[in-house]
Design a protein around this motif. Structure first.
Motif, mmCIF file in Angstrom:
data_model
loop_
_atom_site.group_PDB
_atom_site.id
_atom_site.type_symbol
_atom_site.label_atom_id
_atom_site.label_comp_id
_atom_site.label_asym_id
_atom_site.label_seq_id
_atom_site.Cartn_x
_atom_site.Cartn_y
_atom_site.Cartn_z
ATOM 1 N N GLN A 182 11.898 16.951 19.065
ATOM 2 C CA GLN A 182 11.536 17.068 17.895
ATOM 3 C C GLN A 182 11.545 15.614 16.978
ATOM 4 O O GLN A 182 12.704 14.848 17.264
ATOM 5 C CB GLN A 182 12.472 17.974 17.000
ATOM 6 N N MET A 183 10.605 15.315 16.400
ATOM 7 C CA MET A 183 10.540 13.778 15.901
ATOM 8 C C MET A 183 10.124 13.896 14.328
ATOM 9 O O MET A 183 9.182 14.637 13.971
ATOM 10 C CB MET A 183 9.335 12.986 16.598
ATOM 11 N N ILE A 184 11.214 13.368 13.568
ATOM 12 C CA ILE A 184 10.900 13.405 12.126
ATOM 13 C C ILE A 184 10.871 11.899 11.638
ATOM 14 O O ILE A 184 11.227 11.229 12.370
ATOM 15 C CB ILE A 184 12.083 14.107 11.363
ATOM 16 N N SER A 185 10.391 11.860 10.355
ATOM 17 C CA SER A 185 10.248 10.313 9.867
ATOM 18 C C SER A 185 9.597 9.458 10.716
ATOM 19 O O SER A 185 10.101 8.442 11.154
ATOM 20 C CB SER A 185 11.688 10.030 9.491
ATOM 21 N N LEU A 186 8.453 9.937 11.178
ATOM 22 C CA LEU A 186 7.945 8.948 11.992
ATOM 23 C C LEU A 186 7.333 7.754 11.558
ATOM 24 O O LEU A 186 6.933 7.765 10.447
ATOM 25 C CB LEU A 186 6.713 9.979 12.690
ATOM 26 N N LYS A 187 7.382 6.753 12.342
ATOM 27 C CA LYS A 187 6.888 5.287 11.899
ATOM 28 C C LYS A 187 5.792 5.064 12.953
ATOM 29 O O LYS A 187 5.443 5.465 13.954
ATOM 30 C CB LYS A 187 7.996 4.356 12.137
ATOM 31 N N PRO A 188 5.129 4.093 12.196
ATOM 32 C CA PRO A 188 3.758 3.611 13.155
ATOM 33 C C PRO A 188 4.055 2.963 14.468
ATOM 34 O O PRO A 188 3.501 3.267 15.661
ATOM 35 C CB PRO A 188 3.215 2.422 12.429
ATOM 36 N N GLU A 189 5.323 2.531 14.637
ATOM 37 C CA GLU A 189 5.909 1.966 16.023
ATOM 38 C C GLU A 189 6.152 3.279 16.824
ATOM 39 O O GLU A 189 6.684 2.936 18.132
ATOM 40 C CB GLU A 189 7.150 1.023 15.867
ATOM 41 N N ASP A 190 6.435 4.442 16.401
ATOM 42 C CA ASP A 190 6.547 5.405 17.582
ATOM 43 C C ASP A 190 5.127 5.756 18.171
ATOM 44 O O ASP A 190 5.155 6.582 18.993
ATOM 45 C CB ASP A 190 6.923 6.782 16.585
ATOM 46 N N THR A 191 4.039 5.275 17.808
ATOM 47 C CA THR A 191 2.946 5.479 18.401
ATOM 48 C C THR A 191 2.915 5.235 20.065
ATOM 49 O O THR A 191 3.263 3.963 20.278
ATOM 50 C CB THR A 191 1.764 4.778 17.598
ATOM 51 N N ALA A 192 2.879 6.194 20.884
ATOM 52 C CA ALA A 192 2.618 5.967 22.169
ATOM 53 C C ALA A 192 2.491 7.078 22.800
ATOM 54 O O ALA A 192 1.927 8.224 22.335
ATOM 55 C CB ALA A 192 4.238 5.484 22.493
ATOM 56 N N VAL A 193 2.056 7.079 24.279
ATOM 57 C CA VAL A 193 1.907 8.093 24.927
ATOM 58 C C VAL A 193 3.270 8.601 25.480
ATOM 59 O O VAL A 193 4.255 7.768 25.842
ATOM 60 C CB VAL A 193 1.197 7.909 26.172
ATOM 61 N N TYR A 194 3.874 9.891 25.366
ATOM 62 C CA TYR A 194 5.100 10.366 25.417
ATOM 63 C C TYR A 194 4.939 11.111 26.857
ATOM 64 O O TYR A 194 4.140 12.021 26.969
ATOM 65 C CB TYR A 194 5.686 11.248 24.378
ATOM 66 N N TYR A 195 5.971 10.985 27.580
ATOM 67 C CA TYR A 195 6.288 11.690 28.845
ATOM 68 C C TYR A 195 7.663 12.484 28.937
ATOM 69 O O TYR A 195 8.450 11.860 28.537
ATOM 70 C CB TYR A 195 6.124 10.674 29.903
ATOM 71 N N CYS A 196 7.739 13.432 29.578
ATOM 72 C CA CYS A 196 8.984 13.981 30.134
ATOM 73 C C CYS A 196 9.191 14.046 31.525
ATOM 74 O O CYS A 196 8.072 13.655 32.232
ATOM 75 C CB CYS A 196 9.008 15.392 29.713
ATOM 76 N N ALA A 197 10.205 13.623 31.848
ATOM 77 C CA ALA A 197 10.432 13.328 33.607
ATOM 78 C C ALA A 197 11.662 13.944 33.752
ATOM 79 O O ALA A 197 12.789 14.076 32.995
ATOM 80 C CB ALA A 197 10.645 11.740 33.677
ATOM 81 N N ALA A 198 11.799 14.519 35.005
ATOM 82 C CA ALA A 198 13.000 15.101 35.583
ATOM 83 C C ALA A 198 13.570 14.306 36.688
ATOM 84 O O ALA A 198 13.165 13.871 37.309
ATOM 85 C CB ALA A 198 12.589 16.549 36.041
ATOM 86 N N ASP A 199 15.192 14.271 36.246
ATOM 87 C CA ASP A 199 15.935 13.727 37.486
ATOM 88 C C ASP A 199 16.948 14.791 38.079
ATOM 89 O O ASP A 199 17.297 15.440 37.410
ATOM 90 C CB ASP A 199 16.696 12.660 36.872
ATOM 91 N N ALA A 200 17.049 14.689 39.379
ATOM 92 C CA ALA A 200 18.090 15.689 39.948
ATOM 93 C C ALA A 200 19.299 15.151 39.895
ATOM 94 O O ALA A 200 19.528 13.967 39.633
ATOM 95 C CB ALA A 200 17.762 15.763 41.562
ATOM 96 N N GLY A 201 20.185 16.149 39.297
ATOM 97 C CA GLY A 201 21.539 15.626 39.098
ATOM 98 C C GLY A 201 21.920 15.628 37.675
ATOM 99 O O GLY A 201 21.107 15.786 36.629
ATOM 100 N N TYR A 202 23.182 14.874 37.279
ATOM 101 C CA TYR A 202 23.586 14.723 35.942
ATOM 102 C C TYR A 202 23.301 13.297 35.418
ATOM 103 O O TYR A 202 23.554 12.500 35.995
ATOM 104 C CB TYR A 202 25.086 15.147 35.815
ATOM 105 N N GLY A 203 22.429 13.239 34.263
ATOM 106 C CA GLY A 203 22.131 11.911 33.769
ATOM 107 C C GLY A 203 20.806 11.393 33.977
ATOM 108 O O GLY A 203 20.104 11.788 35.219
ATOM 109 N N CYS A 204 20.052 10.795 33.199
ATOM 110 C CA CYS A 204 18.681 10.388 33.507
ATOM 111 C C CYS A 204 18.869 8.966 34.381
ATOM 112 O O CYS A 204 19.749 8.184 33.961
ATOM 113 C CB CYS A 204 18.193 10.028 31.940
#
Length: 120
Positions: A82-104
């Motif tokens: 969830q993204m609020i108060s968006l700014k121009p610098e938030d413009t980008a391609v957004y990706y989700c990624a999965a890592d096995a285990g605890y922590g990115c």
């Protein structure tokens, strides 16, 4: 096979809000961590947020703290940003990624990305 599908991107005005979704399949839910990343043209990819699915522990990039919130729904196998108060610098391609285990740790598996454009 791990599969991640992002949705929810779009065009929004400065100060607006968007919610991205990452539908995840192909892995044991509690054994993975999901990160949200973004990449703008000419800039390096950066990790925006991270959520460990076993305990929903989260972390955020400093520049989005208090504006972006990540959560997970095990029943729906979906992670949200969830993204609020968006700014121009938030413009980008957004990706989700999965890592096995605890922590990115940089993403073992990636979605195709969704464009977020914040217009001023």
């Amino acid at each position: 096979e791990v599969q991640l599908v992002e949705s929810g991107g779009g065009l929004v005005q400065v100060g607006g809000s968007l919610e991205l979704s990452c539908a995840a399949s192909g892995f044991p839910w509690d054994d993975y961590t999901i990160g949200w990343f973004r990449q703008a043209p000419g800039r390096e990819r950066e990790e925006v947020s991270c959520i460990s699915l076993s305990d929903e522990n989260t972390s955020y990039l400093d520049s989005v703290k208090g504006r972006f919130f990540t959560s997970s729904d095990h029943a729906k196998r979906t992670v949200y940003l969830q993204m609020i108060s968006l700014k121009p610098e938030d413009t980008a391609v957004y990706y989700c990624a999965a890592d096995a285990g605890y922590g990115c740790s940089g993403g073992d598996h990636w979605g195709q990305g969704t464009q977020v454009t914040v217009s001023s």
